[in-house]
Structures are given as C-alpha cells and as structure tokens.
Design a protein around this motif. Structure first.
Motif, PDB file in Angstrom:
ATOM      1  N   SER A   8      15.824   0.219  -2.479  1.00  0.00           N
ATOM      2  CA  SER A   8      15.427  -0.214  -1.130  1.00  0.00           C
ATOM      3  C   SER A   8      14.301   0.654  -0.586  1.00  0.00           C
ATOM      4  O   SER A   8      13.342   0.150   0.008  1.00  0.00           O
ATOM      5  N   ILE A   9      14.407   1.948  -0.780  1.00  0.00           N
ATOM      6  CA  ILE A   9      13.356   2.869  -0.321  1.00  0.00           C
ATOM      7  C   ILE A   9      12.052   2.583  -1.040  1.00  0.00           C
ATOM      8  O   ILE A   9      10.991   2.523  -0.418  1.00  0.00           O
ATOM      9  N   ALA A  10      12.115   2.363  -2.349  1.00  0.00           N
ATOM     10  CA  ALA A  10      10.907   2.057  -3.111  1.00  0.00           C
ATOM     11  C   ALA A  10      10.291   0.743  -2.656  1.00  0.00           C
ATOM     12  O   ALA A  10       9.069   0.615  -2.551  1.00  0.00           O
ATOM     13  N   SER A  11      11.141  -0.230  -2.363  1.00  0.00           N
ATOM     14  CA  SER A  11      10.648  -1.525  -1.878  1.00  0.00           C
ATOM     15  C   SER A  11       9.949  -1.380  -0.528  1.00  0.00           C
ATOM     16  O   SER A  11       8.879  -1.958  -0.301  1.00  0.00           O
ATOM     17  N   ILE A  12      10.540  -0.603   0.356  1.00  0.00           N
ATOM     18  CA  ILE A  12       9.949  -0.378   1.675  1.00  0.00           C
ATOM     19  C   ILE A  12       8.630   0.382   1.556  1.00  0.00           C
ATOM     20  O   ILE A  12       7.638   0.041   2.218  1.00  0.00           O
ATOM     21  N   GLU A  13       8.595   1.400   0.711  1.00  0.00           N
ATOM     22  CA  GLU A  13       7.355   2.156   0.504  1.00  0.00           C
ATOM     23  C   GLU A  13       6.257   1.268  -0.060  1.00  0.00           C
ATOM     24  O   GLU A  13       5.095   1.374   0.331  1.00  0.00           O
ATOM     25  N   ASN A  14       6.637   0.378  -0.974  1.00  0.00           N
ATOM     26  CA  ASN A  14       5.671  -0.563  -1.547  1.00  0.00           C
ATOM     27  C   ASN A  14       5.143  -1.519  -0.484  1.00  0.00           C
ATOM     28  O   ASN A  14       3.941  -1.808  -0.426  1.00  0.00           O
ATOM     29  N   LEU A  15       6.028  -2.006   0.384  1.00  0.00           N
ATOM     30  CA  LEU A  15       5.618  -2.904   1.461  1.00  0.00           C
ATOM     31  C   LEU A  15       4.662  -2.198   2.420  1.00  0.00           C
ATOM     32  O   LEU A  15       3.625  -2.762   2.801  1.00  0.00           O
ATOM     33  N   GLN A  19       0.723  -3.369   2.967  1.00  0.00           N
ATOM     34  CA  GLN A  19       0.206  -3.741   4.287  1.00  0.00           C
ATOM     35  C   GLN A  19      -0.917  -2.806   4.718  1.00  0.00           C
ATOM     36  O   GLN A  19      -1.938  -3.255   5.251  1.00  0.00           O
ATOM     37  N   LYS A  20      -0.737  -1.516   4.479  1.00  0.00           N
ATOM     38  CA  LYS A  20      -1.759  -0.541   4.863  1.00  0.00           C
ATOM     39  C   LYS A  20      -3.055  -0.788   4.096  1.00  0.00           C
ATOM     40  O   LYS A  20      -4.135  -0.798   4.683  1.00  0.00           O
ATOM     41  N   ASP A  21      -2.944  -1.016   2.788  1.00  0.00           N
ATOM     42  CA  ASP A  21      -4.133  -1.267   1.975  1.00  0.00           C
ATOM     43  C   ASP A  21      -4.841  -2.549   2.390  1.00  0.00           C
ATOM     44  O   ASP A  21      -6.073  -2.601   2.431  1.00  0.00           O
ATOM     45  N   ARG A  22      -4.075  -3.582   2.722  1.00  0.00           N
ATOM     46  CA  ARG A  22      -4.674  -4.846   3.161  1.00  0.00           C
ATOM     47  C   ARG A  22      -5.436  -4.658   4.471  1.00  0.00           C
ATOM     48  O   ARG A  22      -6.590  -5.092   4.607  1.00  0.00           O
ATOM     49  N   LEU A  23      -4.808  -3.984   5.426  1.00  0.00           N
ATOM     50  CA  LEU A  23      -5.454  -3.768   6.721  1.00  0.00           C
ATOM     51  C   LEU A  23      -6.674  -2.848   6.599  1.00  0.00           C
ATOM     52  O   LEU A  23      -7.713  -3.103   7.230  1.00  0.00           O
ATOM     53  N   MET A  24      -6.575  -1.795   5.803  1.00  0.00           N
ATOM     54  CA  MET A  24      -7.719  -0.897   5.637  1.00  0.00           C
ATOM     55  C   MET A  24      -8.853  -1.580   4.870  1.00  0.00           C
ATOM     56  O   MET A  24     -10.023  -1.307   5.129  1.00  0.00           O
ATOM     57  N   GLY A  25      -8.520  -2.465   3.953  1.00  0.00           N
ATOM     58  CA  GLY A  25      -9.556  -3.240   3.273  1.00  0.00           C
ATOM     59  C   GLY A  25     -10.314  -4.117   4.252  1.00  0.00           C
ATOM     60  O   GLY A  25     -11.543  -4.205   4.205  1.00  0.00           O
ATOM     61  N   ARG A  26      -9.571  -4.760   5.154  1.00  0.00           N
ATOM     62  CA  ARG A  26     -10.219  -5.585   6.183  1.00  0.00           C
ATOM     63  C   ARG A  26     -11.048  -4.714   7.128  1.00  0.00           C
ATOM     64  O   ARG A  26     -12.131  -5.108   7.558  1.00  0.00           O
ATOM     65  N   HIS A  41      -9.956  -1.963  15.243  1.00  0.00           N
ATOM     66  CA  HIS A  41      -8.720  -2.697  15.521  1.00  0.00           C
ATOM     67  C   HIS A  41      -7.833  -2.768  14.273  1.00  0.00           C
ATOM     68  O   HIS A  41      -6.633  -2.486  14.334  1.00  0.00           O
ATOM     69  N   PHE A  42      -8.411  -3.130  13.123  1.00  0.00           N
ATOM     70  CA  PHE A  42      -7.641  -3.212  11.890  1.00  0.00           C
ATOM     71  C   PHE A  42      -7.117  -1.838  11.471  1.00  0.00           C
ATOM     72  O   PHE A  42      -5.976  -1.717  10.998  1.00  0.00           O
ATOM     73  N   ALA A  43      -7.916  -0.812  11.647  1.00  0.00           N
ATOM     74  CA  ALA A  43      -7.482   0.536  11.289  1.00  0.00           C
ATOM     75  C   ALA A  43      -6.347   1.011  12.207  1.00  0.00           C
ATOM     76  O   ALA A  43      -5.424   1.686  11.749  1.00  0.00           O
ATOM     77  N   GLU A  44      -6.400   0.649  13.471  1.00  0.00           N
ATOM     78  CA  GLU A  44      -5.311   0.987  14.401  1.00  0.00           C
ATOM     79  C   GLU A  44      -4.013   0.297  13.967  1.00  0.00           C
ATOM     80  O   GLU A  44      -2.933   0.886  14.038  1.00  0.00           O
ATOM     81  N   GLU A  45      -4.116  -0.953  13.518  1.00  0.00           N
ATOM     82  CA  GLU A  45      -2.939  -1.661  13.015  1.00  0.00           C
ATOM     83  C   GLU A  45      -2.398  -0.966  11.765  1.00  0.00           C
ATOM     84  O   GLU A  45      -1.187  -0.839  11.598  1.00  0.00           O
ATOM     85  N   ALA A  46      -3.291  -0.510  10.884  1.00  0.00           N
ATOM     86  CA  ALA A  46      -2.864   0.204   9.678  1.00  0.00           C
ATOM     87  C   ALA A  46      -2.190   1.515  10.047  1.00  0.00           C
ATOM     88  O   ALA A  46      -1.228   1.930   9.391  1.00  0.00           O
ATOM     89  N   ARG A  47      -2.676   2.163  11.091  1.00  0.00           N
ATOM     90  CA  ARG A  47      -2.058   3.426  11.522  1.00  0.00           C
ATOM     91  C   ARG A  47      -0.659   3.186  12.070  1.00  0.00           C
ATOM     92  O   ARG A  47       0.222   4.026  11.924  1.00  0.00           O
ATOM     93  N   LYS A  48      -0.434   2.022  12.675  1.00  0.00           N
ATOM     94  CA  LYS A  48       0.915   1.696  13.140  1.00  0.00           C
ATOM     95  C   LYS A  48       1.860   1.511  11.954  1.00  0.00           C
ATOM     96  O   LYS A  48       3.033   1.852  12.038  1.00  0.00           O
ATOM     97  N   VAL A  49       1.340   0.961  10.853  1.00  0.00           N
ATOM     98  CA  VAL A  49       2.154   0.753   9.659  1.00  0.00           C
ATOM     99  C   VAL A  49       2.481   2.084   8.989  1.00  0.00           C
ATOM    100  O   VAL A  49       3.610   2.311   8.558  1.00  0.00           O
ATOM    101  N   ASP A  50       1.481   2.966   8.879  1.00  0.00           N
ATOM    102  CA  ASP A  50       1.684   4.273   8.237  1.00  0.00           C
ATOM    103  C   ASP A  50       1.053   5.369   9.093  1.00  0.00           C
ATOM    104  O   ASP A  50      -0.099   5.758   8.884  1.00  0.00           O
ATOM    105  N   PRO A  51       1.785   5.881  10.069  1.00  0.00           N
ATOM    106  CA  PRO A  51       1.205   6.885  10.970  1.00  0.00           C
ATOM    107  C   PRO A  51       0.976   8.247  10.325  1.00  0.00           C
ATOM    108  O   PRO A  51       0.325   9.097  10.915  1.00  0.00           O
ATOM    109  N   PHE A  52       1.475   8.454   9.106  1.00  0.00           N
ATOM    110  CA  PHE A  52       1.341   9.754   8.456  1.00  0.00           C
ATOM    111  C   PHE A  52       0.147   9.841   7.516  1.00  0.00           C
ATOM    112  O   PHE A  52      -0.076  10.872   6.904  1.00  0.00           O
ATOM    113  N   ASP A  53      -0.619   8.776   7.389  1.00  0.00           N
ATOM    114  CA  ASP A  53      -1.806   8.766   6.527  1.00  0.00           C
ATOM    115  C   ASP A  53      -3.001   9.215   7.368  1.00  0.00           C
ATOM    116  O   ASP A  53      -3.511   8.475   8.202  1.00  0.00           O
ATOM    117  N   TYR A  54      -3.441  10.447   7.137  1.00  0.00           N
ATOM    118  CA  TYR A  54      -4.508  11.014   7.954  1.00  0.00           C
ATOM    119  C   TYR A  54      -5.881  10.457   7.603  1.00  0.00           C
ATOM    120  O   TYR A  54      -6.816  10.607   8.384  1.00  0.00           O
TER     121      TYR A  54
END
Length: 103
Positions: A8-15, A19-26, A41-54
């Motif tokens: 479950s943890i691996a699945s969540i990390e993959n999700l 999502q982060k890669d898709r949003l950062m690509g956009r 705007h897209f980068a802010e959405e990606a930060r909401k998905v993964d707030p620990f990625d500096y």
C-alpha cells in the motif's frame, strides 16, 4: 499485514510520483511556451501533491523571479509610452501585465 502495508505504501508513493511528474511536466512545457503564470499554477499543484520535494519550490521561485522581471520591463515600457503621449499603447501594455502577472 506487514506485506500488505508495504504494498500500500509503495502504491501510494507511486501515485504521488506519477501525479507530481505529470504536473511538473505540464509546468515545464508551459514555461517553455512562455506561459509563466500557468507554469506556476501547475507547479503549485505539484507542491500540494509532494510538499517535501524542494526542486518544486526552487522551480516556483525561479519562475516567479523570471515573471517578475518580465512584468517589470513591461511596466517600464508602459510608463515610458505614457510619458511620450502614447496612452493607448500604455493601456495595452497594462492589460498585458494584468493578464500575465500573478496576484
């Protein structure tokens, strides 16, 4: 239960990663096409998905600085045009600033 939890943890990390890669690509493609407001705007959405990625925070800060510099140039150009009596051109530049800048 431990194996199920690890899956479950691996699945969540993959999700999160997907999502982060898709949003950062956009965000990157928007920035490359000159749409900094949309990229932020897209980068802010990606930060909401993964707030620990500096790297996302660095991308947002760099994009904001770039946008601020371009808006400053438009503002200066608008001010110069207004002083020379080109009020209509100055208005058009202000409309462009309002459209492209972030609050």
């Amino acid at each position: 239960l431990k194996a199920r939890s690890e899956r479950s943890i691996a699945s969540i990390e993959n999700l999160i990663s997907t999502q982060k890669d898709r949003l950062m690509g956009r965000a990157r493609s928007s920035l490359n096409s000159g749409k900094a407001k949309e990229a932020i705007h897209f980068a802010e959405e990606a930060r909401k998905v993964d707030p620990f990625d500096y790297s996302i925070a660095n991308f947002i800060e760099q994009s904001k600085q770039d946008l601020e510099g371009r808006m400053r140039n438009l503002y200066m150009q608008s001010t110069i045009e207004e002083r020379f009596g080109n009020v209509e051109l100055s208005k058009n530049l202000w409309k462009e600033i309002i459209q492209k800048d972030i609050p």
